[in-house]
Design a protein around this motif. Structure first.
Motif, PDB file in Angstrom:
ATOM      1  N   GLN A 197       0.770  -1.197  -0.043  1.00  0.00           N
ATOM      2  CA  GLN A 197      -0.023   0.225  -0.249  1.00  0.00           C
ATOM      3  C   GLN A 197       0.713   1.281  -0.012  1.00  0.00           C
ATOM      4  N   PHE A 198       1.809   1.155   0.702  1.00  0.00           N
ATOM      5  CA  PHE A 198       3.023   2.548   0.669  1.00  0.00           C
ATOM      6  C   PHE A 198       3.363   2.488  -0.754  1.00  0.00           C
TER       7      PHE A 198
ATOM      8  N   LEU B 138       2.466   5.994  -3.097  1.00  0.00           N
ATOM      9  CA  LEU B 138       3.396   6.968  -3.643  1.00  0.00           C
ATOM     10  C   LEU B 138       3.404   6.887  -5.121  1.00  0.00           C
ATOM     11  N   GLY B 139       2.944   5.800  -5.836  1.00  0.00           N
ATOM     12  CA  GLY B 139       2.607   5.773  -7.045  1.00  0.00           C
ATOM     13  C   GLY B 139       1.875   6.603  -7.571  1.00  0.00           C
TER      14      GLY B 139
ATOM     15  N   ASN C  23      -7.289   5.301   2.013  1.00  0.00           N
ATOM     16  CA  ASN C  23      -7.971   4.420   2.962  1.00  0.00           C
ATOM     17  C   ASN C  23      -7.377   2.970   3.026  1.00  0.00           C
ATOM     18  N   ALA C  24      -7.030   2.721   1.878  1.00  0.00           N
ATOM     19  CA  ALA C  24      -6.263   1.143   1.790  1.00  0.00           C
ATOM     20  C   ALA C  24      -5.029   0.937   2.654  1.00  0.00           C
ATOM     21  N   LEU C  25      -4.202   2.360   2.846  1.00  0.00           N
ATOM     22  CA  LEU C  25      -2.909   2.210   3.449  1.00  0.00           C
ATOM     23  C   LEU C  25      -3.320   2.505   5.090  1.00  0.00           C
TER      24      LEU C  25
ATOM     25  N   PRO D 136      -4.630  -0.951   7.161  1.00  0.00           N
ATOM     26  CA  PRO D 136      -3.353  -1.923   7.753  1.00  0.00           C
ATOM     27  C   PRO D 136      -2.469  -0.971   8.733  1.00  0.00           C
ATOM     28  N   LEU D 137      -2.298   0.228   8.563  1.00  0.00           N
ATOM     29  CA  LEU D 137      -1.615   0.985   9.241  1.00  0.00           C
ATOM     30  C   LEU D 137      -2.032   1.085  10.626  1.00  0.00           C
ATOM     31  N   SER D 138      -3.273   1.003  10.905  1.00  0.00           N
ATOM     32  CA  SER D 138      -3.915   1.105  12.317  1.00  0.00           C
ATOM     33  C   SER D 138      -3.597   0.195  13.071  1.00  0.00           C
TER      34      SER D 138
END
Length: 384
Positions: free
Chosen positions: A328-329, A333-334, A367-369, A372-374
């Motif tokens: 997701q990162f 960034l893409g 949202n997609a990142l 999982p970051l949570s």
């Protein structure tokens, strides 16, 4: 800037990401937040209830439920209103879980319905030595490296901001415009650290609709308004440029005293994504200059830095999570790379040229990142 945003815009952002927020509130096995050793926080429009006024120090899980009608935030404050941890943008009827490393001592848990003011507070106490003495040495290395990074970003901000302030003081509108966005990059990368002090962010990064009662508007965004909306620099603006530098130098000196541990790093990374969701994607943060994309990029860079430092331990505890975070990162960034503009002073397209469809794509990437970051703080603490 988090604690002083427009509740209306924030509510719209939360509504748009309600599914992601709700997903973060439930564990992967389908069980709701809470359980043995968890401090439950129930926020309403008029109350902030906690299940325990005293709990063991160490890795503490706070299971937050917003039972009110307004978007809320929950903070854990150490004495002096130093922010230990927080979770913002908790929509009505949704839950969130916060894992934080809490040392023995007295604290206040604050619920902020509408995300404004000092909040409804409850005094709590953490007792005992906790689990911090058994910390993985790799996490100590991560904390040390992040401290260095946070200080470097503050140190890099000062000359960039001074260039901006000098242009303002010289009355050069165009030079000040060119220097404005670049001067904010180091701040945006490490904003949770700066905000942990409580008093600096309101001075340097508050927007007009986020002022507390009786607060004078100062900082970057007041000058942004003068440059882009008023298109002129007043004598007061020149004084504000000096005040901005004084406040930023205060931040620079205090960075080394910030409370930083593995969970504050992980939670801070999530907070940076919340910043993007509620300020940058909406276009609220840089409403006059439309330089939101460089802020967006800096927030993601800062979140990625914290994640990469924590990754060796998180990958061991939850390899599936780090695999998803890597994916997701790279994706977000893409998406940002598509909006680079070599002719722009800050290297990105003006956000007012980004259409609704492209904004939706960026929002989806956030949202997609964010989901999982949570979970990163729990993975770092050894809890999947």
């Amino acid at each position: 800037m988090r604690a002083h945003r427009s509740p209306v815009v924030a509510a719209i952002a939360v509504a748009a990401t309600l599914t992601a927020v709700a997903g973060c509130a439930e564990k992967s096995d389908g069980r709701s937040t809470g359980g043995k050793g968890t401090v439950e926080v129930t926020a309403t429009d008029s109350e902030c209830k906690v299940s325990a006024k005293e709990f063991p120090a160490g890795h503490v899980q706070f299971a937050v439920q917003n039972a009110g009608s307004k978007v809320t935030e929950v903070y854990v404050y150490a004495p002096g209103d130093r922010i230990v941890t927080e979770r913002e943008n908790i929509g009505p009827g949704t839950k969130a879980e916060i894992t934080s490393e809490i040392k023995a001592g007295t604290y206040e848990i604050a619920c902020k319905p509408g995300m404004k003011g000092d909040g409804i507070r409850q005094k709590v106490t953490a007792t005992g030595k906790g689990a911090t003495a058994k910390r993985n040495p790799k996490l100590d290395e991560a904390v040390s490296a992040y401290r260095k990074y946070a200080q470097e970003q503050a140190d890099l901000t000062i000359p960039a901001a001074q260039k901006f302030a000098d242009a303002v003081k010289a009355g050069d509108v165009e030079a000040a415009k060119r220097a404005y966005a670049v001067s904010r990059v180091g701040w945006e990368r490490t904003e949770p650290v700066a905000e942990s002090f409580g008093d600096i962010d309101p001075k340097v990064d508050t927007r007009a609709d986020g002022l507390a009662d009786g607060q004078k508007w100062t900082g970057w965004h007041k000058l942004e308004q003068s440059l882009w909306e008023k298109k002129k620099i007043s004598g007061d603006d020149k004084k504000l440029a000096d005040k901005l530098m004084a406040d930023l130098k205060d931040w620079q000196k205090r960075v080394g005293k910030a409370v930083i541990n593995p969970t504050t790093m992980a939670n801070g990374a999530k907070e940076l994504l919340d910043e993007v969701a509620t300020g940058k994607v909406t276009g609220e943060e840089e409403r006059y200059s439309h330089t939101d994309l460089i802020d967006f990029h800096a927030n993601v860079e800062g979140a990625q830095k914290a994640y990469e430092l924590l990754k060796p331990v998180a990958a061991k505890n939850d390899p599936a999570l780090t695999k998803e975070l890597d994916k997701q990162f790279k994706a977000i960034l893409g998406q940002l790379d598509k909006h680079h503009d070599s002719k722009s002073a800050d290297g990105f397209a003006s956000y007012d040229t980004v259409g609704k469809g492209e904004r939706k794509t960026l929002s989806d990437s956030v949202n997609a990142l964010a989901e999982p970051l949570s979970k990163l703080a729990a993975a770092v603490a050894g809890n999947k």
